[in-house]
Enzyme design. Structure first.
Site, mmCIF file in Angstrom:
data_model
loop_
_atom_site.group_PDB
_atom_site.id
_atom_site.type_symbol
_atom_site.label_atom_id
_atom_site.label_comp_id
_atom_site.label_asym_id
_atom_site.label_seq_id
_atom_site.Cartn_x
_atom_site.Cartn_y
_atom_site.Cartn_z
ATOM 1 N N GLU A 50 -17.429 69.060 29.493
ATOM 2 C CA GLU A 50 -17.251 68.326 30.738
ATOM 3 C C GLU A 50 -17.819 69.190 31.855
ATOM 4 O OE1 GLU A 50 -13.583 66.634 31.984
ATOM 5 O OE2 GLU A 50 -13.025 65.999 29.967
ATOM 6 N N ASP A 61 -6.916 66.854 40.695
ATOM 7 C CA ASP A 61 -6.995 68.247 40.262
ATOM 8 C C ASP A 61 -6.065 69.156 41.060
ATOM 9 O OD1 ASP A 61 -9.085 68.138 38.208
ATOM 10 O OD2 ASP A 61 -10.347 67.427 39.846
ATOM 11 N N TYR A 176 -9.625 59.369 27.511
ATOM 12 C CA TYR A 176 -9.053 60.614 28.036
ATOM 13 C C TYR A 176 -7.584 60.348 28.320
ATOM 14 C CZ TYR A 176 -9.034 64.998 30.784
ATOM 15 O OH TYR A 176 -8.796 66.265 31.256
#
Length: 268
Positions: A50, A61, A176
């Site tokens: 990634e 994040d 994911y």
């Protein structure tokens, strides 16, 4: 031509081996070093890369990726430069799948048709866009399919059955699985909701499922391997790199990947 994600994850699934997917923010600590980190992580056993496209407000994040994104932006990194980085990795011999992970605003500014076309031409195999809702992903998914690359969805423990079904219906490459509610970051133990989430996803899709958010230790990878197809890791490796001199960054990344496979000592 078969997409590299499909080929690699099919091969690993057939052998009963969990995929290791390192995340590297392109441009951190500087563009050249980040390319060396990416190559080292793949050479050490990473199965899928990634490559993070820096953004000023990476809302999914935690502190580590926020820090690396800020550094990369200060180094002048753009979406165009990240696409070029994929090309450089391919020209340097990288054969593993590469997925560009970034946020929707920079991608819209670049142009989604142009992004899919340029990413595919450079050698990318997929895109991950954490802040793009499934309901609004149709145009990007369509242009990605036309270019032979996958738009990979993220699903979390809070995802409804309707959202899971919708995301899986349009997914490509893999799903994911976000193992916890919150942002990215290294953690001492795995969240307990990941197993149930993977079970819910499997009811709607036969695609491989990779688990991320909080993967930082070999035992986490072993735990994930029991119920999913692989693990994505980022913050713990980048934290180790941040604690080390820049000239040691690639070696630190390689040692970290080896440690997750259980074949080496953890990075300092």
């Amino acid at each position: 031509m078969e997409n590299r994600i499909d080929a690699a994850l099919s091969r690993l699934r057939g052998s009963g081996t969990a995929a290791l997917a390192p995340f590297v923010t392109f441009g951190y600590p500087d563009p050249g070093t980040s390319l060396r980190i990416a190559r080292a992580a793949l050479d050490a056993g990473g199965d899928l890369l990634e490559l993070g496209v820096p953004f000023s407000d990476p809302l999914a994040d935690g502190p580590t990726i926020q820090m690396t994104s800020a550094r990369a932006l200060a180094n002048g990194v753009t979406v165009e430069r990240c696409v070029e980085a994929v090309r450089e990795l391919r020209e340097g011999g990288a054969s593993a799948p590469i997925v560009l992970m970034g946020y929707v605003n920079p991608f819209l500014s670049y142009g989604i048709d142009r992004l899919a076309r340029d990413a595919a031409a450079a050698g990318a195999d997929g895109l991950i866009v954490p802040d793009l809702p499934t309901e609004e992903s149709g145009p990007l998914a369509e242009t990605c399919r036309a270019e032979g690359i996958h738009l990979v969805p993220l699903l979390a423990p809070t995802s409804t059955e309707e959202r899971i079904a919708s995301a899986c219906a349009g997914a490509g490459g893999f799903i994911y699985c976000v193992s916890l509610t919150g942002v990215t970051g290294a953690r001492g133990r795995m969240a307990t909701g990941a197993v149930r989430l993977v079970e819910r996803i499997r009811a709607h899709s036969d695609l491989p499922v990779l688990v991320g958010f909080g993967i930082s230790r070999p035992e986490h990878v072993a735990e994930v391997s029991a119920f999913a197809d692989g693990a994505v890791f980022a913050s713990a490796m980048l934290d180790a790199i941040d604690r080390s001199p820049t000239h040691d960054a690639a070696e630190v990344a390689a040692r970290f990947v080896h440690s997750l496979r259980g074949s080496g000592e953890p990075a300092p």
